[in-house]
Design an enzyme around this catalytic site. Structure first.
Site, PDB file in Angstrom:
ATOM      1  N   GLY A  10       3.897 -10.908  13.130  1.00  0.00           N
ATOM      2  CA  GLY A  10       2.628 -10.203  13.132  1.00  0.00           C
ATOM      3  C   GLY A  10       1.466 -11.080  12.725  1.00  0.00           C
ATOM      4  N   ASN A  53      -2.056  -0.701  10.494  1.00  0.00           N
ATOM      5  CA  ASN A  53      -2.391  -1.294  11.791  1.00  0.00           C
ATOM      6  C   ASN A  53      -1.779  -0.463  12.915  1.00  0.00           C
ATOM      7  OD1 ASN A  53      -0.349  -2.860  13.684  1.00  0.00           O
ATOM      8  ND2 ASN A  53       0.486  -3.010  11.598  1.00  0.00           N
ATOM      9  N   ARG A  54      -2.478  -0.442  14.029  1.00  0.00           N
ATOM     10  CA  ARG A  54      -1.940   0.149  15.257  1.00  0.00           C
ATOM     11  C   ARG A  54      -2.259  -0.797  16.418  1.00  0.00           C
ATOM     12  NH1 ARG A  54      -5.853   4.331  13.704  1.00  0.00           N
ATOM     13  NH2 ARG A  54      -7.836   4.043  14.816  1.00  0.00           N
ATOM     14  N   PHE A  76       1.454  -4.440  19.850  1.00  0.00           N
ATOM     15  CA  PHE A  76       2.003  -5.655  20.481  1.00  0.00           C
ATOM     16  C   PHE A  76       0.949  -6.386  21.315  1.00  0.00           C
ATOM     17  CE2 PHE A  76       6.758  -4.156  20.647  1.00  0.00           C
ATOM     18  CZ  PHE A  76       6.858  -4.342  19.275  1.00  0.00           C
ATOM     19  N   SER A 105       8.533  -1.035  15.748  1.00  0.00           N
ATOM     20  CA  SER A 105       7.089  -0.853  15.594  1.00  0.00           C
ATOM     21  C   SER A 105       6.733   0.591  15.928  1.00  0.00           C
ATOM     22  CB  SER A 105       6.319  -1.799  16.518  1.00  0.00           C
ATOM     23  OG  SER A 105       4.948  -1.432  16.558  1.00  0.00           O
ATOM     24  N   ASN A 120       3.838   1.538  16.920  1.00  0.00           N
ATOM     25  CA  ASN A 120       2.604   1.518  17.707  1.00  0.00           C
ATOM     26  C   ASN A 120       2.797   1.377  19.214  1.00  0.00           C
ATOM     27  OD1 ASN A 120       1.025   1.686  15.309  1.00  0.00           O
ATOM     28  ND2 ASN A 120       1.422  -0.490  14.955  1.00  0.00           N
ATOM     29  N   THR A 121       4.056   1.367  19.653  1.00  0.00           N
ATOM     30  CA  THR A 121       4.377   1.408  21.077  1.00  0.00           C
ATOM     31  C   THR A 121       5.146   2.692  21.332  1.00  0.00           C
ATOM     32  OG1 THR A 121       4.457  -1.010  21.287  1.00  0.00           O
ATOM     33  CG2 THR A 121       5.618   0.272  22.962  1.00  0.00           C
ATOM     34  N   LYS A 152      15.472  -5.647  13.885  1.00  0.00           N
ATOM     35  CA  LYS A 152      14.489  -5.167  12.910  1.00  0.00           C
ATOM     36  C   LYS A 152      14.350  -3.665  13.029  1.00  0.00           C
ATOM     37  CE  LYS A 152       9.981  -6.268  10.924  1.00  0.00           C
ATOM     38  NZ  LYS A 152       8.869  -7.238  10.930  1.00  0.00           N
ATOM     39  N   ASN A 156      10.391  -2.615   9.107  1.00  0.00           N
ATOM     40  CA  ASN A 156       9.064  -2.668   9.702  1.00  0.00           C
ATOM     41  C   ASN A 156       8.104  -1.795   8.882  1.00  0.00           C
ATOM     42  OD1 ASN A 156       7.001  -3.083  11.725  1.00  0.00           O
ATOM     43  ND2 ASN A 156       8.637  -3.330  13.230  1.00  0.00           N
ATOM     44  N   THR A 157       6.906  -1.567   9.419  1.00  0.00           N
ATOM     45  CA  THR A 157       5.922  -0.719   8.741  1.00  0.00           C
ATOM     46  C   THR A 157       6.344   0.751   8.810  1.00  0.00           C
ATOM     47  OG1 THR A 157       4.634  -0.556  10.784  1.00  0.00           O
ATOM     48  CG2 THR A 157       4.036  -2.300   9.238  1.00  0.00           C
ATOM     49  N   GLY A 172       2.304  -3.323   3.008  1.00  0.00           N
ATOM     50  CA  GLY A 172       1.760  -3.643   1.699  1.00  0.00           C
ATOM     51  C   GLY A 172       2.503  -2.935   0.581  1.00  0.00           C
TER      52      GLY A 172
END
Length: 350
Positions: free
Chosen positions: A62, A110-111, A114, A173, A175-176, A208, A237-238, A259
């Site tokens: 990332g 975050n979004r 990829f 992720s 975000n996909t 992951k 992952n997040t 974080g």
């Protein structure tokens, strides 16, 4: 020098997060990053996957999506660097703004989706750094509009084999759309079979996973991984959860949270995955790591290696040598001669 980096980090945090990140990459390309002292602490050395890691602290995927600065980050003191996520074709990712700092929590949402320049750009850069040494893994993803997502991961193996120290199959992720469905048992069995079948060498392949999985899903993943011959699991992952966040600017944004708030839940999943795999698969601990103590906690929970990224947003890249010193001191204080001796110390196996 530390004061200089603290000042530059403060200035960068006043900028839009994505702009600040771009400037950081540019500075590193110009050789303006920190250089850690050339020291090899035998207590921190890790031999895993047939690779010799000088220390167990890695840069998570990332940060360097396009493989532009792996050597700069190795010089900063990381024991290994993971570049990507890279997809077969370039893609822009999701609309901006798409990165949000939560400074009160030392966290980021975050979004990105990829966003990257594709395999060809990454391939050219990795070819140019051949022979330089250092452990550089490649994190593989899939294009958002791909009709056969497993084929995208296979293509990644075929493209970068011989250049990557290891591969990470990123199916976690948030975000996909639909990506995390690949963590289900049937989809995962098919994916891993195809990915491992594409290898022509013994290059390690890691999986992951997300921190938001329920017990049944974790058990399925552990079972598939143990049966498949995959080399290890990265946890995690997040997260899409927002537990513990106070209301305020950006706390309600969609995307993956990383974080400090991720540390406890990701470590809990790490511990459980060690139990479910009975210590038979190497684990990499990620999520909220921001100190040597955090890294040590992950190791005692079952991680042979750890990774970080978000902590640098708030503490700067000079964090890593300090973490390594603190980790070495903690190992020594508890009577461990090596990282391997401490792995899973807090998670007794049956």
């Amino acid at each position: 020098m530390k004061a200089l980096y603290a000042l530059s980090s403060h200035m960068l945090r006043r900028l839009d997060p994505e702009r600040a990140h771009g400037l950081t990459i540019e500075a590193l390309q110009w050789g303006l990053g920190p250089h850690a002292p050339e020291s090899r602490d035998p207590r921190l050395a890790v031999k895993l996957f047939g690779l010799d890691f000088p220390n167990p602290i890695g840069l998570a995927a990332g940060f360097d999506k396009n493989g532009e600065v792996p050597d700069a980050m190795l010089k900063a003191g990381f024991g290994f660097v993971e570049v990507g996520t890279t997809t077969p074709r370039p893609q822009e990712g999701n609309p901006r703004p798409r990165i949000f700092r939560l400074s009160a929590h030392e966290a980021v949402i975050n979004r990105l989706g990829f966003n990257n320049k594709g395999h060809d750009a990454m391939l050219a850069r990795l070819k140019r750094r051949q022979g330089r040494g250092g452990i550089v893994g490649v994190n593989l993803g899939t294009n958002k509009d791909s009709e056969d997502r497993a084929a995208d991961y296979v293509k990644g193996i075929e493209t970068f084999e011989g250049l990557a120290s290891y591969f990470t199959v990123n199916i976690s992720s948030p975000n996909t759309p639909g990506l995390r469905a690949l963590q289900s048992r049937a989809a995962l069995e098919d994916l891993i079979t195809r990915v491992l079948g594409a290898r022509k060498s013994a290059v390690p392949v890691l999986l992951k996973i997300a921190p938001d999985l329920i017990e049944e899903e974790l058990a399925d993943i552990a079972g598939v991984c143990l049966q498949s011959g995959i080399d290890g699991i990265i946890v995690s992952n997040t997260t899409i959860a927002r537990d513990g966040l106070v209301s305020g600017a950006h706390a309600g944004e969609t995307g993956g949270l990383s974080g400090k708030p991720l540390f406890a839940p990701s470590t809990a999943v790490l511990r459980r995955m060690r139990e479910l795999t009975d210590g038979k698969l190497p684990l990499v601990g990620v999520g909220g790591v921001s100190s040597g103590r955090d890294a040590y906690t992950k190791i005692r929970a079952g991680a042979s290696l750890v990774q970080l990224y978000t902590a640098m947003t708030f503490q700067g890249p000079g964090l890593v040598p300090e973490m390594a010193r603190d980790l070495s001191a903690l190992l020594k204080a508890d009577g461990f001669a090596s990282v391997a001796d401490a792995v899973g110390a807090d998670v007794p196996l049956r």
